[in-house]
Design an enzyme around this catalytic site. Sequence first.
Site, short mmCIF file in Angstrom:
data_model
loop_
_atom_site.label_atom_id
_atom_site.label_comp_id
_atom_site.label_asym_id
_atom_site.label_seq_id
_atom_site.Cartn_x
_atom_site.Cartn_y
_atom_site.Cartn_z
CG ASP A 105 -1.74 1.23 1.36
OD1 ASP A 105 -2.58 1.49 0.48
OD2 ASP A 105 -1.54 1.97 2.34
CD GLU A 122 -3.47 -1.70 -1.13
OE1 GLU A 122 -3.86 -0.54 -1.33
OE2 GLU A 122 -3.70 -2.31 -0.07
#
Length: 235
Positions: A51, A123
């Site tokens: 992320d 992610e």
Amino acid sequence: MERILELQAKLKYIFNNPKLLKMALTHKSYAYEQANPNYDMYNERIEFLGDAILEHIISDVLFSQVPELAEGEMTKKRAAIVCEASLSRALKRINGHEYIYLGKCEQNSNGKMKDAIVADAFEAILGAIYLDGGYEIARDICLELLDKEIKTVLAGGNLNTDYKTQLQEILQKNGTVRIEYKLQKQEGPEHDKVFTIDLFFNGKKIGEGKGRSKKQAEQEAAHYAILNGGEFFGH
């Protein structure tokens, strides 16, 4: 191992350590059903890393490729590119969602996988590539996977409904404001949590949302505020 090889071909990257990719694809629900809930066997920690890398990559692209954008506009465009629906769509384009190891408790009866789970896997995969091959390789693969989303957003198009951005634009018409999303509670077992988020505008609660992820709950809270917050917005 055959599944891992197939996905590597679609990602156009061969891992030095395929276990990193296996971890990135493993949802906590699967690990718990296998009676192996150790944190290094599912993707939450590596998703956290991915992320941060994703935000860095997209921020870099917006800063370098669109020098005329002000900070606020860059923030909005980045949010549109890295939202759950966008990441889920990008991974599904290469059928990457088909390789996620998911527990039976998370499998819907109609066979559709939640966007939040697919986006988290995106992610996590990015984090795995970064650990295995470094930032430049992770950046190149990320930009190829998100190429359509990036081009659409930079051209001024909308990928999906982003209630948080809509709410921010509405409230900022009144000048400087303070918008806060606070976790009220999380319920359920580790592999099947529901998050409740309270939304505050200048210290006053104006919305509440629930979701399978904090991001989804925040969007729901913002949507509630838009639908019910006339007294705050001057409607």
